[in-house]
Scaffold this motif. Structure first.
Motif, PDB file in Angstrom:
ATOM      1  N   SER A   1       0.798  -1.002  -0.072  1.00 27.51           N
ATOM      2  CA  SER A   1       0.204   0.166  -0.162  1.00 27.51           C
ATOM      3  C   SER A   1       0.767   1.154  -0.088  1.00 27.51           C
ATOM      4  O   SER A   1       0.399   2.223   0.445  1.00 27.51           O
TER       5      SER A   1
ATOM      6  N   GLN B   1       3.121   2.363   1.798  1.00 29.23           N
ATOM      7  CA  GLN B   1       3.289   3.278   3.170  1.00 29.23           C
ATOM      8  C   GLN B   1       4.820   2.978   3.544  1.00 29.23           C
ATOM      9  O   GLN B   1       5.361   3.697   4.533  1.00 29.23           O
TER      10      GLN B   1
ATOM     11  N   ASN C   1      -9.102   0.003  -2.669  1.00 33.83           N
ATOM     12  CA  ASN C   1      -8.810   1.036  -1.757  1.00 33.83           C
ATOM     13  C   ASN C   1      -9.655   0.964  -0.339  1.00 33.83           C
ATOM     14  O   ASN C   1     -10.803   0.890  -0.462  1.00 33.83           O
TER      15      ASN C   1
ATOM     16  N   ARG D   1     -11.122   1.713   3.349  1.00 31.01           N
ATOM     17  CA  ARG D   1     -11.752   2.862   3.872  1.00 31.01           C
ATOM     18  C   ARG D   1     -12.381   2.482   4.977  1.00 31.01           C
ATOM     19  O   ARG D   1     -12.606   1.426   5.552  1.00 31.01           O
TER      20      ARG D   1
ATOM     21  N   LYS E   1      -5.334  -0.785   6.459  1.00 34.55           N
ATOM     22  CA  LYS E   1      -5.193  -0.592   4.902  1.00 34.55           C
ATOM     23  C   LYS E   1      -4.298  -1.466   4.197  1.00 34.55           C
ATOM     24  O   LYS E   1      -4.729  -1.866   3.160  1.00 34.55           O
TER      25      LYS E   1
ATOM     26  N   GLU F   1      -5.661  -3.919   1.260  1.00 32.67           N
ATOM     27  CA  GLU F   1      -5.288  -3.621  -0.042  1.00 32.67           C
ATOM     28  C   GLU F   1      -4.400  -4.579  -0.639  1.00 32.67           C
ATOM     29  O   GLU F   1      -4.033  -4.752  -1.860  1.00 32.67           O
TER      30      GLU F   1
ATOM     31  N   ARG G   1      -9.126   7.585  -3.753  1.00 29.03           N
ATOM     32  CA  ARG G   1      -8.383   7.162  -2.264  1.00 29.03           C
ATOM     33  C   ARG G   1      -9.217   7.678  -1.115  1.00 29.03           C
ATOM     34  O   ARG G   1      -9.619   8.808  -1.047  1.00 29.03           O
TER      35      ARG G   1
ATOM     36  N   TYR H   1      -5.175   8.088   2.872  1.00 28.07           N
ATOM     37  CA  TYR H   1      -3.823   8.499   2.118  1.00 28.07           C
ATOM     38  C   TYR H   1      -3.151   9.667   2.851  1.00 28.07           C
ATOM     39  O   TYR H   1      -3.402  10.006   3.792  1.00 28.07           O
ATOM     40  N   ALA H   2      -1.725   9.664   2.207  1.00 31.39           N
ATOM     41  CA  ALA H   2      -0.847  10.687   2.753  1.00 31.39           C
ATOM     42  C   ALA H   2      -0.506  10.370   4.200  1.00 31.39           C
ATOM     43  O   ALA H   2      -0.380  11.388   5.128  1.00 31.39           O
TER      44      ALA H   2
ATOM     45  N   ALA I   1      -0.375  14.924   0.404  1.00 30.77           N
ATOM     46  CA  ALA I   1      -1.639  14.967  -0.462  1.00 30.77           C
ATOM     47  C   ALA I   1      -1.875  16.012  -1.546  1.00 30.77           C
ATOM     48  O   ALA I   1      -3.020  15.732  -2.036  1.00 30.77           O
TER      49      ALA I   1
ATOM     50  N   LEU J   1      -2.777  11.220   9.012  1.00 26.77           N
ATOM     51  CA  LEU J   1      -3.158  10.930   7.510  1.00 26.77           C
ATOM     52  C   LEU J   1      -4.457  11.688   7.165  1.00 26.77           C
ATOM     53  O   LEU J   1      -5.058  12.553   7.931  1.00 26.77           O
TER      54      LEU J   1
END
Lengths: 226, 336
Positions: A106, A108, B3, B5, B125, B129, B176, B179-180, B250, B332
């Motif tokens: 992913s 990260q 993705n 969530r 995540k 994923e 997405r 993320y970040a 982001a 994030l």
């Protein structure tokens, strides 16, 4: 992006495996630092290459703070790394592999360091390995988990979960679900892996099956491409 | 491409309470209003002797399942973030059993404090994923009240017990959702927030000022210690730079973020951070009046409250940021 295990190193006995009596490890963080330093020197890896540290232990230094955080600063990892402790005894190494693969796939992290370390008087054992992003890797590692199930089922389940025609591959069992050994720790599987690598029982491309089962009847297995 | 969530979030607080009225009886020099003004907290919930991290997590999961029509049989991975004192058994496995979840699934315990929800979201995540799991039950649960020495008002006024439950599952493939991510660790500051007793290693080894005799306390076997000024300075130094790093990663500006949900440490510090960052109050959610600092549960409790109050709406861009014991921090962006 998928990860592969790039190197694995271990200490069979962190108490005895020291040059001077003054440097013997009394606590898990010390054992973890000792094995991490061994990995850095043996694999020619710089601490600054690490993005994320997963420390598997049942014997943390403190209830809090997290032992992996204490290890981060002592082995010179960047302050932008993630660091967590993972409990779970002999199973925790398989969990850590699954989490490391997830962090890499992913996006990260690109390099995840897994350390297993437990202090069980009168001995301590530890292992350290790196899972690194490998752009050339296609097949994903497979994982399977369970509880309250006969351990003999677990190996078949791992093989089934891999979706692989595994008879066509060289499959190397790293730790068979054989018997309930009371001295199993988070380092049991990585030490078995390290020994298999050291004795050249595995070659790159081999499929390794790692299965751990604990006294409570839970198990975790992985099919990993070496 | 999957993705992950946050499909749902809920929480549970134990029934027992420690109110400012209770505290001002024990510490007469601190009035009810002074405690409220200093901390932003009116009451904390406290687990009783029969309750545990696992039992609070079970209640949070039941609330999640009931309020969102989630079939427990859909769960194929349990990830529990806790700093429980019970190291002999897996709290996640206990939760799995008590909820009657399927047997052929993983149940793991990770140890992190105030940054734990952010880290757990990153791990969940990855599991979703990479195809290891489809529906991760992410739990946070802590009972710091057991670690607090009842004579130490500096921490007793802040910490409360609680648990949260989130379902992390695949969302719409084209957007997405989580993320970040930014992570951070500084173990050399690990002595600023520590339980010096009850572990394998004496706290004095790394934190001499955590010793109970130095603090004039009779030990309760744990004696949670916080170096308030050190934690405050740490927070003021890492939070603004981490906010900037997340925004940069982001590709967003501060004004593009609809809601900021930070770890709810105490209202005084949060307001200080908010002003320093230049975030208007209506986009900065504070929710600790009724629960206090519940460690890794504060962010999911705040998310759940923001949702219930209508502040958090589908489609919003939310920044989450956790920081504290470790020292550890992480944040994030979430597309809600």
């Amino acid at each position: 992006m998928k990860g592969r295990i790039s190197s694995v190193h271990c200490l069979h006995d962190g108490f005895g495996d020291t040059a001077g009596a003054g440097s013997a490890s009394r606590y898990t963080s010390e054992l973890a630092v000792q094995v991490a330093m061994k990995l850095f020197s043996d694999s020619n890896t710089k601490p600054t290459e690490i993005d994320y540290l997963i420390l598997c232990t049942q014997t943390p230094d403190y209830l809090l703070p997290t032992t992996a955080c204490l290890v981060q600063s002592q082995i010179g990892l960047r302050s932008s790394v993630g660091a967590i402790d993972l409990a779970g005894g002999v199973l925790s190494f398989v969990f850590a592999l699954a989490l490391a693969q997830g962090l890499i796939s992913s996006d990260q992290a690109r390099t995840v360091m897994i350390i297993t370390a437990d202090i069980n008087a009168p001995s301590g054992s530890a292992a350290a390995l790196l899972v690194v992003a490998d752009p050339g890797r296609e097949s994903a590692d497979a994982f399977a988990f369970g509880s309250e199930i006969d351990a003999a089922v677990s190996l078949d389940t791992v093989l089934a979960a891999s979706g692989l025609d595994w008879l066509a591959h060289q499959v190397v069992p790293i730790a068979h679900p054989g018997g309930h050994q009371p001295d199993q720790t988070s380092s049991t599987l990585p030490i078995a892996l390290s020994d298999a690598v050291g004795e050249k029982r595995v070659s790159r491309g081999d499929k390794l099956v790692l299965v751990g089962n604990d006294l409570a009847g839970s198990w975790a297995g992985a099919m990993v491409t070496w | 491409m999957v993705n992950a969530r946050i499909a749902a979030v809920d929480y549970f607080l134990p029934a027992g309470e420690l109110t400012n009225e209770h505290l001002s009886v024990q510490f007469p020099e601190w009035t009810v209003d002074k405690i409220a003004a200093k901390t932003g907290i009116r009451t904390r919930h406290i687990a009783n002797a029969a309750e545990s991290e696992a039992s609070l997590a079970v209640m949070a999961a039941r609330a999640l399942f009931d309020n969102n029509d989630i079939e427990s049989s859909a769960i194929d991975f349990v990830l529990l973030c806790t700093q429980s004192s019970d190291l002999s058994s897996s709290a996640a496995r206990t939760v799995q059993r008590q909820l009657g979840l399927r047997l052929g699934i993983a149940a793991i315990d990770i140890n992190l404090g105030c940054s734990g929800y952010v880290y757990s979201l990153g791990l969940a995540k990855g599991l979703v994923e990479s195809g290891v799991a489809k529906n991760v039950l992410l739990l946070t649960a802590d009972t710091y009240s057991r670690y607090v020495n009842s004579a130490d008002k500096s921490v007793r006024t802040l910490f409360g017990d609680g648990a949260s439950a989130s379902l992390i599952a695949a969302g719409a493939a084209e957007s997405r959702h989580l993320y970040a991510f930014e992570y951070g660790t500084n173990g050399s500051g690990g002595n600023a927030l520590i339980v010096p007793n009850g572990g394998r290693r004496p706290g004095q080894d790394i934190a001499p000022s955590s010793a109970t005799d130095v603090r004039g306390l009779v030990s309760n076997g744990f004696d949670l210690f916080m170096d308030g000024p050190a934690i405050f300075n740490f927070t003021l130094s890492v939070v603004p730079t981490t906010v900037e790093s997340i925004l940069h990663k982001a590709g967003l500006g501060l004004d593009d973020v609809d809601l900021f949900v930070f770890h709810q440490a105490n209202a005084f510090m949060l307001q200080h951070l908010r002003r320093k960052l230049g975030i208007p109050p209506e986009r900065f959610f504070i929710s600790l009046e009724n629960s206090g600092n519940t460690v890794s549960s504060t962010i999911p409790i705040a998310l759940s409250e923001a949702q219930k109050q209508g502040v958090l709406q589908p489609g919003m861009r939310v920044m989450l940021l956790g920081f504290g014991v470790g020292l550890s921090w992480g944040g994030l962006m979430v597309q809600w």
